[in-house]
Motif scaffolding. Structure first.
Motif, PDB file in Angstrom:
ATOM      1  N   VAL A 142      14.586  -5.397  -3.693  1.00  0.00           N
ATOM      2  CA  VAL A 142      15.204  -5.347  -5.012  1.00  0.00           C
ATOM      3  C   VAL A 142      14.103  -5.012  -6.018  1.00  0.00           C
ATOM      4  N   ARG A 143      14.495  -4.659  -7.207  1.00  0.00           N
ATOM      5  CA  ARG A 143      13.520  -4.324  -8.249  1.00  0.00           C
ATOM      6  C   ARG A 143      12.915  -5.613  -8.793  1.00  0.00           C
ATOM      7  N   THR A 144      11.603  -5.743  -8.695  1.00  0.00           N
ATOM      8  CA  THR A 144      10.898  -6.923  -9.174  1.00  0.00           C
ATOM      9  C   THR A 144       9.796  -6.491 -10.137  1.00  0.00           C
ATOM     10  N   GLU A 145       9.101  -7.480 -10.704  1.00  0.00           N
ATOM     11  CA  GLU A 145       7.999  -7.154 -11.607  1.00  0.00           C
ATOM     12  C   GLU A 145       6.785  -6.640 -10.851  1.00  0.00           C
ATOM     13  N   TYR A 146       6.708  -6.910  -9.557  1.00  0.00           N
ATOM     14  CA  TYR A 146       5.591  -6.472  -8.727  1.00  0.00           C
ATOM     15  C   TYR A 146       6.052  -5.405  -7.742  1.00  0.00           C
ATOM     16  N   TYR A 147       6.925  -4.499  -8.187  1.00  0.00           N
ATOM     17  CA  TYR A 147       7.550  -3.541  -7.279  1.00  0.00           C
ATOM     18  C   TYR A 147       6.548  -2.564  -6.669  1.00  0.00           C
ATOM     19  N   LYS A 148       5.459  -2.272  -7.350  1.00  0.00           N
ATOM     20  CA  LYS A 148       4.489  -1.333  -6.796  1.00  0.00           C
ATOM     21  C   LYS A 148       3.724  -1.944  -5.619  1.00  0.00           C
ATOM     22  N   GLU A 149       3.329  -3.191  -5.746  1.00  0.00           N
ATOM     23  CA  GLU A 149       2.680  -3.838  -4.607  1.00  0.00           C
ATOM     24  C   GLU A 149       3.685  -4.049  -3.479  1.00  0.00           C
ATOM     25  N   LEU A 150       4.931  -4.290  -3.833  1.00  0.00           N
ATOM     26  CA  LEU A 150       5.972  -4.409  -2.818  1.00  0.00           C
ATOM     27  C   LEU A 150       6.092  -3.108  -2.029  1.00  0.00           C
ATOM     28  N   ALA A 151       5.994  -1.974  -2.731  1.00  0.00           N
ATOM     29  CA  ALA A 151       6.061  -0.676  -2.056  1.00  0.00           C
ATOM     30  C   ALA A 151       4.896  -0.490  -1.091  1.00  0.00           C
ATOM     31  N   ALA A 152       3.696  -0.876  -1.517  1.00  0.00           N
ATOM     32  CA  ALA A 152       2.529  -0.751  -0.630  1.00  0.00           C
ATOM     33  C   ALA A 152       2.688  -1.615   0.611  1.00  0.00           C
ATOM     34  N   ARG A 153       3.196  -2.821   0.453  1.00  0.00           N
ATOM     35  CA  ARG A 153       3.369  -3.704   1.602  1.00  0.00           C
ATOM     36  C   ARG A 153       4.484  -3.216   2.527  1.00  0.00           C
ATOM     37  N   ILE A 154       5.474  -2.523   1.988  1.00  0.00           N
ATOM     38  CA  ILE A 154       6.528  -1.934   2.830  1.00  0.00           C
ATOM     39  C   ILE A 154       5.927  -0.868   3.741  1.00  0.00           C
ATOM     40  N   VAL A 155       5.099   0.006   3.165  1.00  0.00           N
ATOM     41  CA  VAL A 155       4.499   1.089   3.947  1.00  0.00           C
ATOM     42  C   VAL A 155       3.553   0.518   5.009  1.00  0.00           C
ATOM     43  N   ILE A 156       2.749  -0.477   4.635  1.00  0.00           N
ATOM     44  CA  ILE A 156       1.804  -1.053   5.602  1.00  0.00           C
ATOM     45  C   ILE A 156       2.555  -1.742   6.744  1.00  0.00           C
ATOM     46  N   ALA A 157       3.687  -2.375   6.426  1.00  0.00           N
ATOM     47  CA  ALA A 157       4.474  -3.006   7.486  1.00  0.00           C
ATOM     48  C   ALA A 157       4.965  -1.974   8.488  1.00  0.00           C
ATOM     49  N   ALA A 158       5.412  -0.812   8.001  1.00  0.00           N
ATOM     50  CA  ALA A 158       5.837   0.258   8.911  1.00  0.00           C
ATOM     51  C   ALA A 158       4.660   0.772   9.740  1.00  0.00           C
ATOM     52  N   VAL A 159       3.473   0.862   9.131  1.00  0.00           N
ATOM     53  CA  VAL A 159       2.273   1.299   9.853  1.00  0.00           C
ATOM     54  C   VAL A 159       1.896   0.286  10.927  1.00  0.00           C
ATOM     55  N   ALA A 160       1.949  -1.001  10.592  1.00  0.00           N
ATOM     56  CA  ALA A 160       1.575  -2.044  11.554  1.00  0.00           C
ATOM     57  C   ALA A 160       2.516  -2.049  12.752  1.00  0.00           C
ATOM     58  N   ARG A 161       3.808  -1.860  12.508  1.00  0.00           N
ATOM     59  CA  ARG A 161       4.758  -1.849  13.625  1.00  0.00           C
ATOM     60  C   ARG A 161       4.543  -0.628  14.518  1.00  0.00           C
ATOM     61  N   ALA A 162       4.258   0.526  13.897  1.00  0.00           N
ATOM     62  CA  ALA A 162       4.004   1.731  14.690  1.00  0.00           C
ATOM     63  C   ALA A 162       2.727   1.580  15.517  1.00  0.00           C
ATOM     64  N   ALA A 163       1.684   0.977  14.948  1.00  0.00           N
ATOM     65  CA  ALA A 163       0.443   0.776  15.688  1.00  0.00           C
ATOM     66  C   ALA A 163       0.633  -0.227  16.822  1.00  0.00           C
ATOM     67  N   ALA A 164       1.424  -1.276  16.571  1.00  0.00           N
ATOM     68  CA  ALA A 164       1.641  -2.290  17.605  1.00  0.00           C
ATOM     69  C   ALA A 164       2.383  -1.704  18.797  1.00  0.00           C
ATOM     70  N   ARG A 165       3.255  -0.736  18.570  1.00  0.00           N
ATOM     71  CA  ARG A 165       3.959  -0.102  19.682  1.00  0.00           C
ATOM     72  C   ARG A 165       3.007   0.657  20.596  1.00  0.00           C
ATOM     73  N   CYS A 166       1.849   1.046  20.074  1.00  0.00           N
ATOM     74  CA  CYS A 166       0.827   1.733  20.873  1.00  0.00           C
ATOM     75  C   CYS A 166      -0.288   0.790  21.298  1.00  0.00           C
ATOM     76  N   ASN A 167      -0.036  -0.539  21.219  1.00  0.00           N
ATOM     77  CA  ASN A 167      -1.048  -1.539  21.571  1.00  0.00           C
ATOM     78  C   ASN A 167      -2.301  -1.399  20.721  1.00  0.00           C
TER      79      ASN A 167
END
Length: 592
Positions: free
Chosen positions: A287-312
């Motif tokens: 949802v739209r929050t006051e810290y939406y930009k940091e929320l966006a960065a953490r969304i992207v990093i979460a997707a990166v972490a899951r993709a990396a974990a799939r490759c061990n």
């Protein structure tokens, strides 16, 4: 397509053909129709007409135009009466950025109108990526780096031109016109182009071994294909939009302790303007929050972490920047199942209170919480009716910055004269250390005046993977020590998220200046810093209640004539409690 259909159905269908030329109908105000009288007003409208290419006459009807041309032919007036000049070739505009010349096509800043897209606003983004690559080039030489979406090739050209023999640059694009443009830009910057292994061998045989230093490999294939086929030390992904479609390929063959950087420009979904798209691409509820930009960065990093974990593989976040038109994430790859498990555990859900903007990551547990509102520090659920909080995520809950790596990036920015990047990097270093700019130290990470003990600086303790690589530790020991350090000392990380001082201001009160407010929080014993995500944001480990208390304490009332109160109310307020805010020196402000 619309233009093609418009030309076929209108101009082409009713055009007049003569000796291989077509005279199309014209709607410009070259020929005015007789004025119409409507009441007392006179209206003159434009009429469609044809231009004769022999005598420049304007004729309204198509049949009349055909007869007009036939009369010219019968009289023999078509010989050498008109000259058609060839259309001038579209001259490519040459732009210069960081001592690198690049020629661009017309409409180069509009991706829908050109194949080779070039955005001048992304200069800061390109400089940050260059600094990250320069730091990696100091650790090991030479390194193989890939610009997976070359477009004009500006980024790869800057890498090769400034880092020279330290890097082996590969620029890739799946568009044939873009590949041609990249090759032309390589020749413009006096770089040799290598298209395949045979061509490289011929160049070496003709000119000696030194030609390899300024050679750029240009490939034409899908980004997923080249990342599946080959291994790289440094990979940068900058597609038009989201980069989630390329993460699995990027982490498949990237080398251990290499770096993957990605730029996401789908800010409408990341900044919660299109929440359904964020759910579709990243699997996140936001949802739209006051810290939406940091929320966006953490969304992207979460997707990166899951993709990396799939490759061990695990990740160590080196840098996360979210500005007006892009989100940049730079991570170091840690190969092995243990780092992969540690990274996957940091992908957690966030509980966000929609009344007071308080937020906290959910606890790591497989058990179902009976009342998840109890995890929030606020009591809005008890005092407000209905449901007051939402669950956002999954998000990255770990650190967003690596202080040692950022300091080395700042050093490289000074070395190469990247003046526009230095203020941002200083802000990022302060944000990573959670300190104010006045406490910022400008010592170089490569200086002699630092002390080392087991690969760790005494001045700024940092046993992350990148600092250990700088001191020559073995890879397995690096990963093991970094994991132990992260488990034992999580308090050293900068606090998650930030507060906007304007969002928590009090009506009728003048807030203190932001720098003074940072000092007040620091004097109260809390870690505090500014943040690049928001110019009026404050990153601190203080709870929101204490944050508001200090903000109220050092705010002063706004004096208006209609709100004056008598001394009786003042005395009553003082006896009832802390209703009258105090000034900076502790004295009460007078209300009359």
């Amino acid at each position: 397509h619309k233009l093609h259909r418009h030309l076929q159905n209108l101009h082409w269908k009713i055009s007049v053909e003569f000796e291989g030329y077509r005279m199309c109908i014209c709607h410009l105000p070259c020929r005015l129709v007789k004025p119409n009288l409507v009441g007392d007003q006179t209206f003159s409208k434009m009429g469609a007409h044809y231009h004769c290419i022999i005598c420049s006459a304007t004729i309204a009807r198509r049949t009349d135009m055909i007869g007009h041309i036939n009369r010219h032919v019968n009289k023999g007036e078509t010989e050498s009466r008109f000259i058609t000049a060839p259309a001038p070739k579209s001259s490519h505009e040459v732009l210069k950025e960081s001592d690198t010349d690049v020629q661009v096509l017309p409409n180069y800043s509009t991706p829908q109108k050109t194949d080779s897209y070039f955005n001048p606003k992304m200069k800061l983004n390109r400089q940050l990526i260059f600094c990250a690559l320069a730091v990696l080039a100091e650790e090991r030489k030479p390194i193989e780096c890939l610009d997976a979406f070359g477009a004009t090739g500006i980024m790869g050209l800057q890498w090769a031109k400034h880092l020279r023999s330290s890097v082996k640059v590969t620029i890739n694009d799946c568009n044939e016109n873009s590949v041609t443009m990249i090759q032309e830009n390589c020749h413009l910057n006096k770089m040799k182009v290598k298209l395949n292994a045979k061509e490289e061998d011929n160049d070496e045989a003709l000119g000696g071994g030194e030609q390899n230093t300024d050679t750029i490999e240009v490939t034409k294939m899908d980004a997923n294909v080249i990342m599946h086929m080959r291994s790289f030390d440094f990979i940068h992904l900058d597609p038009f939009g989201t980069s989630v479609n390329y993460l699995d390929s990027a982490f498949r063959n990237v080398r251990n302790l290499g770096i993957v950087s990605l730029t996401s420009t789908d800010i409408s979904s990341l900044y919660a303007k299109a929440q359904h798209v964020a759910l579709r691409h990243y699997g996140c509820n936001i949802v739209r929050t006051e810290y939406y930009k940091e929320l966006a960065a953490r969304i992207v990093i979460a997707a990166v972490a899951r993709a990396a974990a799939r490759c061990n593989k695990g990740i160590e976040v080196l840098l996360a920047v979210a500005l007006e038109h892009f989100v940049l994430v730079v991570v170091r790859v840690l190969r092995g199942p243990s780092p992969a498990d540690d990274s996957a555990k940091k992908v957690r859900y966030l509980i966000h209170c929609q009344w007071c903007e308080e937020r906290i990551f959910q606890k790591e547990s497989n058990m179902v919480e009976e009342n998840p509102y109890q995890q929030l520090p606020c009591d809005c659920h008890g005092s407000m009716p209905g449901k007051t909080a939402v669950v956002l995520g999954p998000l990255w809950s770990g650190a967003l910055f690596n202080t040692g790596f950022l300091r080395r990036m700042l050093f490289e920015a000074v070395q190469y004269g990247l003046d526009e990047t230095q203020p941002l990097l200083k802000t990022l270093v302060c944000e990573a250390e959670c300190t104010t700019l006045k406490n910022f130290s400008t010592h170089s990470p490569y200086d002699e005046n630092k002390q080392e003990e087991c690969g760790v600086y005494i001045k700024t303790p940092d046993t992350s993977a990148e600092s250990c690589v700088l001191h020559g530790k073995k890879n397995n020991e690096v990963v093991r020590n970094a994991a132990k350090r992260q488990k034992s000392d999580n308090s050293a990380e900068h606090p998650a998220f930030y507060y906007n001082i304007h969002r928590h201001s009090i009506k009728g009160m003048n807030m203190p200046k932001l720098n003074k407010f940072l000092n007040y929080l620091s004097e109260a014993g809390y870690r505090v810093s500014r943040t690049h995500f928001d110019p009026m944001g404050v990153r601190t480990n203080a709870p929101l209640a204490q944050f508001k208390t200090i903000l109220v304490k050092y705010s002063t009332p706004t004096y208006t004539g209609g709100q004056a109160e008598g001394p009786l109310h003042l005395t009553e307020d003082v006896h009832m409690g802390d209703q009258v805010p105090a000034a900076a020196d502790g004295s009460l402000k007078r209300w009359w």
